[in-house]
Design a protein around this motif. Structure first.
Motif, PDB file in Angstrom:
ATOM      1  N   VAL A   1      20.321  30.887  24.508  1.00  6.50           N
ATOM      2  CA  VAL A   1      20.849  32.304  24.233  1.00  6.50           C
ATOM      3  C   VAL A   1      21.990  32.518  24.773  1.00  6.50           C
ATOM      4  N   PRO A   2      22.074  32.129  25.991  1.00  8.36           N
ATOM      5  CA  PRO A   2      23.439  32.447  26.648  1.00  8.36           C
ATOM      6  C   PRO A   2      24.641  31.592  25.925  1.00  8.36           C
ATOM      7  N   VAL A   3      24.442  30.385  25.651  1.00 10.19           N
ATOM      8  CA  VAL A   3      25.587  29.762  24.742  1.00 10.19           C
ATOM      9  C   VAL A   3      25.536  30.564  23.272  1.00 10.19           C
TER      10      VAL A   3
ATOM     11  N   THR B   1      20.876  26.110  35.951  1.00  9.00           N
ATOM     12  CA  THR B   1      19.825  26.953  36.219  1.00  9.00           C
ATOM     13  C   THR B   1      19.190  27.353  34.951  1.00  9.00           C
ATOM     14  N   GLN B   2      17.743  27.600  35.257  1.00 11.08           N
ATOM     15  CA  GLN B   2      16.964  27.950  34.166  1.00 11.08           C
ATOM     16  C   GLN B   2      17.327  29.466  33.762  1.00 11.08           C
ATOM     17  N   THR B   3      17.469  29.626  32.547  1.00  6.87           N
ATOM     18  CA  THR B   3      17.639  31.130  32.124  1.00  6.87           C
ATOM     19  C   THR B   3      16.247  31.838  31.945  1.00  6.87           C
ATOM     20  N   SER B   4      16.189  33.089  32.705  1.00 12.94           N
ATOM     21  CA  SER B   4      15.163  34.045  32.877  1.00 12.94           C
ATOM     22  C   SER B   4      14.677  34.905  31.211  1.00 12.94           C
TER      23      SER B   4
ATOM     24  N   VAL C   1      24.111  34.469  14.127  1.00 16.15           N
ATOM     25  CA  VAL C   1      23.898  33.413  15.448  1.00 16.15           C
ATOM     26  C   VAL C   1      22.350  33.522  15.743  1.00 16.15           C
ATOM     27  N   LEU C   2      21.607  32.481  15.899  1.00 16.78           N
ATOM     28  CA  LEU C   2      20.167  32.413  16.495  1.00 16.78           C
ATOM     29  C   LEU C   2      20.193  31.479  17.556  1.00 16.78           C
ATOM     30  N   GLY C   3      20.067  31.921  18.661  1.00 18.41           N
ATOM     31  CA  GLY C   3      20.018  31.106  19.987  1.00 18.41           C
ATOM     32  C   GLY C   3      18.593  30.817  19.998  1.00 18.41           C
ATOM     33  N   LEU C   4      18.268  29.737  20.592  1.00 18.35           N
ATOM     34  CA  LEU C   4      17.122  29.148  20.838  1.00 18.35           C
ATOM     35  C   LEU C   4      16.493  29.175  22.336  1.00 18.35           C
TER      36      LEU C   4
ATOM     37  N   ASP D   1      21.686  25.789  20.599  1.00 23.91           N
ATOM     38  CA  ASP D   1      20.864  25.582  21.750  1.00 23.91           C
ATOM     39  C   ASP D   1      21.924  25.050  22.869  1.00 23.91           C
ATOM     40  N   ASP D   2      21.435  24.831  24.034  1.00 26.42           N
ATOM     41  CA  ASP D   2      22.249  24.384  25.177  1.00 26.42           C
ATOM     42  C   ASP D   2      22.323  23.040  25.329  1.00 26.42           C
TER      43      ASP D   2
END
Length: 215
Positions: free
Chosen positions: A38-40, A203-206, A30-33, A137-138
């Motif tokens: 990434v949280p998703v 909210t923006q992911t840090s 699984v690759l998060g963008l 992606d979210d």
């Protein structure tokens, strides 16, 4: 369908859909963008029992309207993949000048390389060859970012390439489906103005949150 509570909630809903397509025991990655994907992706990876990594992508935004993508770039295995919306790119050149594309590309490439170092450090990317790769992606608005990610991932010869997102705007669906083997999405709204409307908390992911999830 009601808006997702946040990215974790969206990831859990998406994970159930992905699990129907990716069988237990599949050799999946699984690759998060980054950053919001990434949280998703972390929720999807937990559900599949699969390793989690990132595929760093940067949108090439229109000067003055950076949320509108005239293309995107992605980095994988040290190589750069570029996807362009040629019609929009030509309109931007006519409006902002012939150097607009090159200037945006140069700026975003610097940021892309910074993020690769920020998130992964010296750790090499996961091997993708012969594996089922799930790009997460979210949300997908224009499809340019996901298409760039798919083009980059293809270079490493996965056996199957899947795009997954909790929400995909209808206009992007066909282009994304054409770039992957399967698109998984529980929600294709017809009337949204933007992906953020699909979340109560967007909210923006840090960068710190991305590093924490990858660790």
């Amino acid at each position: 369908m009601n808006p997702y509570r946040d990215r974790v909630d969206a990831g859990e809903v998406l994970a159930a859909s992905v699990a129907e397509i990716v069988p237990d025991g599949a050799d999946a990655v699984v690759l998060g963008l980054p950053r919001g994907g990434v949280p998703v992706a972390a929720a999807v990876a937990r559900a599949l029992g699969a390793p989690l990594d990132v595929l760093v992508v940067r949108k090439l935004g229109v000067p003055g309207s950076p949320e509108v993508a005239m293309g995107a770039i992605a980095s994988v295995g040290g190589e750069l993949a570029i996807v362009a919306n040629d019609d929009l790119r030509e309109r931007v050149a006519a409006y902002s000048g012939p150097d607009a594309w090159a200037e945006v590309l140069s700026h975003e490439r610097v940021e892309l390389e910074r993020r690769v170092t920020e998130y992964r450090g010296d750790r090499p990317p996961l091997a993708l060859e012969g594996r089922t790769v799930v790009l997460v992606d979210d949300g997908i608005a224009t499809g340019a970012t996901m298409r760039a990610a798919a083009a980059a991932a293809r270079q490493l010869r996965p056996s199957r390439l899947i795009a997954a997102s909790p929400v995909v705007l209808t206009g992007a669906r066909a282009a994304v489906e054409a770039s992957v083997d399967a698109l998984i999405c529980p929600w294709f709204p017809a009337a949204f103005l933007g992906v953020g409307q699909a979340y109560r908390d967007f909210t923006q992911t840090s960068d710190g949150e991305v590093r924490r999830l990858l660790s």
